[in-house]
Design a protein around this motif. Structure first.
Motif, mmCIF file in Angstrom:
data_model
loop_
_atom_site.group_PDB
_atom_site.id
_atom_site.type_symbol
_atom_site.label_atom_id
_atom_site.label_comp_id
_atom_site.label_asym_id
_atom_site.label_seq_id
_atom_site.Cartn_x
_atom_site.Cartn_y
_atom_site.Cartn_z
ATOM 1 N N ILE A 28 0.844 -1.203 0.000
ATOM 2 C CA ILE A 28 0.000 0.000 0.000
ATOM 3 C C ILE A 28 0.875 1.247 0.000
ATOM 4 O O ILE A 28 0.654 2.189 -0.760
ATOM 5 C CB ILE A 28 -0.960 -0.027 1.207
ATOM 6 C CG1 ILE A 28 -2.000 -1.149 1.006
ATOM 7 C CG2 ILE A 28 -1.635 1.325 1.410
ATOM 8 C CD1 ILE A 28 -2.847 -1.453 2.229
ATOM 9 N N SER A 29 1.895 1.231 0.842
ATOM 10 C CA SER A 29 2.805 2.372 0.910
ATOM 11 C C SER A 29 3.515 2.576 -0.435
ATOM 12 O O SER A 29 3.623 3.710 -0.928
ATOM 13 C CB SER A 29 3.815 2.124 2.031
ATOM 14 O OG SER A 29 4.745 3.157 2.101
ATOM 15 N N GLU A 78 1.031 4.013 -3.036
ATOM 16 C CA GLU A 78 0.760 5.433 -2.772
ATOM 17 C C GLU A 78 1.955 6.292 -3.213
ATOM 18 O O GLU A 78 1.774 7.352 -3.824
ATOM 19 C CB GLU A 78 0.460 5.656 -1.284
ATOM 20 C CG GLU A 78 -0.813 4.958 -0.786
ATOM 21 C CD GLU A 78 -2.110 5.671 -1.182
ATOM 22 O OE1 GLU A 78 -2.090 6.895 -1.355
ATOM 23 O OE2 GLU A 78 -3.131 4.971 -1.337
ATOM 24 N N HIS A 122 -3.307 5.508 -5.863
ATOM 25 C CA HIS A 122 -4.034 5.615 -4.597
ATOM 26 C C HIS A 122 -4.978 4.423 -4.434
ATOM 27 O O HIS A 122 -5.856 4.195 -5.271
ATOM 28 C CB HIS A 122 -4.803 6.924 -4.551
ATOM 29 C CG HIS A 122 -5.660 7.076 -3.333
ATOM 30 N ND1 HIS A 122 -5.175 6.884 -2.049
ATOM 31 C CD2 HIS A 122 -6.981 7.365 -3.185
ATOM 32 C CE1 HIS A 122 -6.163 7.070 -1.177
ATOM 33 N NE2 HIS A 122 -7.262 7.337 -1.839
ATOM 34 N N VAL A 123 -4.812 3.701 -3.344
ATOM 35 C CA VAL A 123 -5.597 2.484 -3.099
ATOM 36 C C VAL A 123 -7.024 2.878 -2.720
ATOM 37 O O VAL A 123 -7.246 3.552 -1.712
ATOM 38 C CB VAL A 123 -4.940 1.626 -1.999
ATOM 39 C CG1 VAL A 123 -5.794 0.398 -1.717
ATOM 40 C CG2 VAL A 123 -3.531 1.216 -2.427
ATOM 41 N N ILE A 132 -9.929 -2.418 -1.081
ATOM 42 C CA ILE A 132 -9.085 -3.483 -0.530
ATOM 43 C C ILE A 132 -9.976 -4.648 -0.177
ATOM 44 O O ILE A 132 -11.029 -4.477 0.461
ATOM 45 C CB ILE A 132 -8.354 -3.034 0.767
ATOM 46 C CG1 ILE A 132 -7.537 -1.752 0.533
ATOM 47 C CG2 ILE A 132 -7.471 -4.155 1.294
ATOM 48 C CD1 ILE A 132 -6.827 -1.243 1.793
ATOM 49 N N THR A 160 -10.971 4.949 0.861
ATOM 50 C CA THR A 160 -10.577 3.566 0.633
ATOM 51 C C THR A 160 -11.653 2.649 1.187
ATOM 52 O O THR A 160 -11.907 2.639 2.393
ATOM 53 C CB THR A 160 -9.225 3.276 1.317
ATOM 54 O OG1 THR A 160 -8.253 4.198 0.817
ATOM 55 C CG2 THR A 160 -8.769 1.858 1.039
ATOM 56 N N VAL A 177 -12.942 -0.783 2.323
ATOM 57 C CA VAL A 177 -12.393 -2.059 2.790
ATOM 58 C C VAL A 177 -13.542 -3.063 2.875
ATOM 59 O O VAL A 177 -14.399 -2.983 3.761
ATOM 60 C CB VAL A 177 -11.698 -1.919 4.159
ATOM 61 C CG1 VAL A 177 -11.103 -3.253 4.587
ATOM 62 C CG2 VAL A 177 -10.612 -0.848 4.098
ATOM 63 N N SER A 229 -7.617 4.119 5.434
ATOM 64 C CA SER A 229 -6.570 3.101 5.637
ATOM 65 C C SER A 229 -5.325 3.309 4.785
ATOM 66 O O SER A 229 -4.199 3.235 5.287
ATOM 67 C CB SER A 229 -7.117 1.707 5.323
ATOM 68 O OG SER A 229 -8.138 1.367 6.212
ATOM 69 N N ALA A 230 -5.518 3.510 3.482
ATOM 70 C CA ALA A 230 -4.344 3.604 2.590
ATOM 71 C C ALA A 230 -3.481 4.799 2.982
ATOM 72 O O ALA A 230 -2.249 4.688 3.079
ATOM 73 C CB ALA A 230 -4.786 3.699 1.136
ATOM 74 N N GLU A 231 -4.129 5.920 3.225
ATOM 75 C CA GLU A 231 -3.401 7.126 3.640
ATOM 76 C C GLU A 231 -2.701 6.914 4.984
ATOM 77 O O GLU A 231 -1.551 7.328 5.185
ATOM 78 C CB GLU A 231 -4.417 8.275 3.746
ATOM 79 C CG GLU A 231 -3.866 9.555 4.311
ATOM 80 C CD GLU A 231 -4.981 10.456 4.852
ATOM 81 O OE1 GLU A 231 -6.176 10.118 4.706
ATOM 82 O OE2 GLU A 231 -4.624 11.495 5.449
ATOM 83 N N ILE A 264 -1.726 4.027 6.483
ATOM 84 C CA ILE A 264 -0.615 3.071 6.392
ATOM 85 C C ILE A 264 0.573 3.715 5.687
ATOM 86 O O ILE A 264 1.715 3.616 6.136
ATOM 87 C CB ILE A 264 -1.088 1.787 5.677
ATOM 88 C CG1 ILE A 264 -2.082 1.043 6.571
ATOM 89 C CG2 ILE A 264 0.095 0.903 5.301
ATOM 90 C CD1 ILE A 264 -2.815 -0.101 5.887
ATOM 91 N N SER A 265 0.282 4.396 4.597
ATOM 92 C CA SER A 265 1.351 5.065 3.857
ATOM 93 C C SER A 265 2.028 6.132 4.722
ATOM 94 O O SER A 265 3.262 6.234 4.758
ATOM 95 C CB SER A 265 0.744 5.685 2.594
ATOM 96 O OG SER A 265 1.699 6.398 1.883
ATOM 97 N N GLU A 309 4.232 4.435 7.412
ATOM 98 C CA GLU A 309 5.470 3.899 6.826
ATOM 99 C C GLU A 309 6.446 5.039 6.519
ATOM 100 O O GLU A 309 7.648 4.931 6.784
ATOM 101 C CB GLU A 309 5.151 3.110 5.550
ATOM 102 C CG GLU A 309 4.294 1.857 5.775
ATOM 103 C CD GLU A 309 5.071 0.680 6.354
ATOM 104 O OE1 GLU A 309 6.287 0.578 6.104
ATOM 105 O OE2 GLU A 309 4.459 -0.136 7.080
#
Lengths: 258, 258
Positions: free
Chosen positions: A182-183, A186, A191-192, A195, A221, A223, B178-180, B182-183, B186
């Motif tokens: 995911i990182s 991005e 952009h995810v 999921i 996102t 989920v 979530s994506a934002e 997690i990114s 990280e």
């Protein structure tokens, strides 16, 4: 439609999706359930140009051609003998007007096909970093399983380059790499936006993740609830039966589930 | 232990976790189920120093003090009236030797407490970006709901600064970000190693996400099966009943579920 005579060591399997058949070499990498899940997860619109990065047997373009009848598909494969076999499967199914199998390297595919040449990119990439996981030395299996020819960062960078603005990227991968995936997406500008995790059983940790991203997207996102494969040992869940067609054996010829 | 006499407009709720009580102002932000889920999700080792960024009512230090008896907890809160009330709850429970409530700004907390001063950071931060979501104009509710005083990027940067190497960060947030999230974690050097999504029902999309990260971690990311809140409308799942204590009403005094 079948002037193709696959070499005697090859196997022809019936995919039972729109009468599709696929040629596979029992001694080379065969497609897995993961590709079937990804084909089910991806969404295609009429007229879209779709690229599969690392197509292997050509399973994804074949399945996607039946999911959306009005799209043009390209499968890119590094290994000449895999690309040749995938092209034979395309011929066998009479799909040469809609599916092109190209031999080439993901790392240079933007140069090969041009930037912004596709509306959608899909990929079922190697799952392990170079030097990790099972590696039996066979170059075909190694290329299919490990990032020996292309890292994940290179893959998503090239995928982003191939896509038009707001183009979509669909991928299946190992759930234990989720944060890194995911990182990395991005960072590459993908952009995810959707999921879905895949669990062997309802009470298991996820082993796979299905990811949908949009180039330059900024949306929320979504989920989804996890996709559970088995409702009991050896017994597919209702949803898996539906994805497979009818009875859990509809897509035959794949490797054993991981 | 209870020389505290909360002002008449305040309410004292029994948390039913180790006899804990909490003081809340019915006209100010009260704690939500999300904090209870986060306290359940976090893992503390004996002797650890734990920081809660944006402690509000102090619910997280209170619950965590019962989860791990041998740890020192600090709750940081920007709003003086919330910090004062949280400090009263700590006194009410006779926990002043183990829990410190500090008034201060997350954006400058590394300067306030020093770098690498904590083994664990937890946070139930504002869920909405400034200008998004419901904003009723009350500064306390606004601060609790929206990133008006601290963006997510600022939060994780400060959390990473507060942590020792391999220190852990636990957070609850909206699943649609979530994506934002997690990114962003990280990027801040907080590697996500455990993820659990929360779904209202088994068939719903996730509405919350629980994230555990390690500063400088490089391990695999474990994706747990989702936590399902309700087994049917109004009826908690068995797991939620367990998290709440006994009968689904064990942690009282919280806001309505979102």
């Amino acid at each position: 439609m079948s002037e193709i005579n696959p070499a005697p060591h090859l196997r022809v399997d019936d995919l039972l999706h729109g009468g599709l058949r696929i040629i596979q070499d029992p001694s080379a990498p065969c497609f897995s359930v993961d590709a079937v899940l990804l084909a089910d997860f991806a969404r295609l619109q009429p007229g879209e140009r779709v690229m599969d990065l690392g197509t292997g047997t050509g399973i994804l373009p074949l399945l996607l051609s039946q999911k959306q009848a009005d799209c043009m598909l390209t499968g890119l494969e590094l290994m000449p003998q895999m690309a040749e076999m995938a092209a034979q499967s395309v011929q066998l199914n009479g799909l040469t007007a809609r599916i092109t199998i190209a031999q080439g390297d993901i790392r240079t595919c933007c140069a090969q096909f041009g930037k912004a040449a596709f509306d959608v990119v899909v990929s079922n990439p190697p799952y392990f970093k170079a030097g990790q996981g099972r590696e039996n030395g066979d170059p075909l299996f190694l290329a299919a399983r490990a990032e020996v020819h292309c890292t994940f960062a290179q893959l998503v960078e090239q995928a982003a380059g191939l896509l038009v603005p707001l183009g979509r990227f669909y991928m299946v991968h190992r759930a234990v790499r989720s944060a890194e995936l995911i990182s990395g997406m991005e960072t590459a500008g993908l952009h995810v936006e959707r999921i879905r995790f895949v669990q062997p059983y309802a009470e298991s940790n996820a082993n796979l993740v299905l990811l949908a991203a949009k180039k330059g997207g900024r949306g929320e996102t979504q989920v989804l609830p996890p996709l559970v494969i088995y409702q009991s040992p050896g017994q597919y869940s209702k949803e898996m039966e539906k994805i497979y067609g009818y009875d859990g054996n509809a897509v035959s010829g794949r490797n054993a589930d991981r």
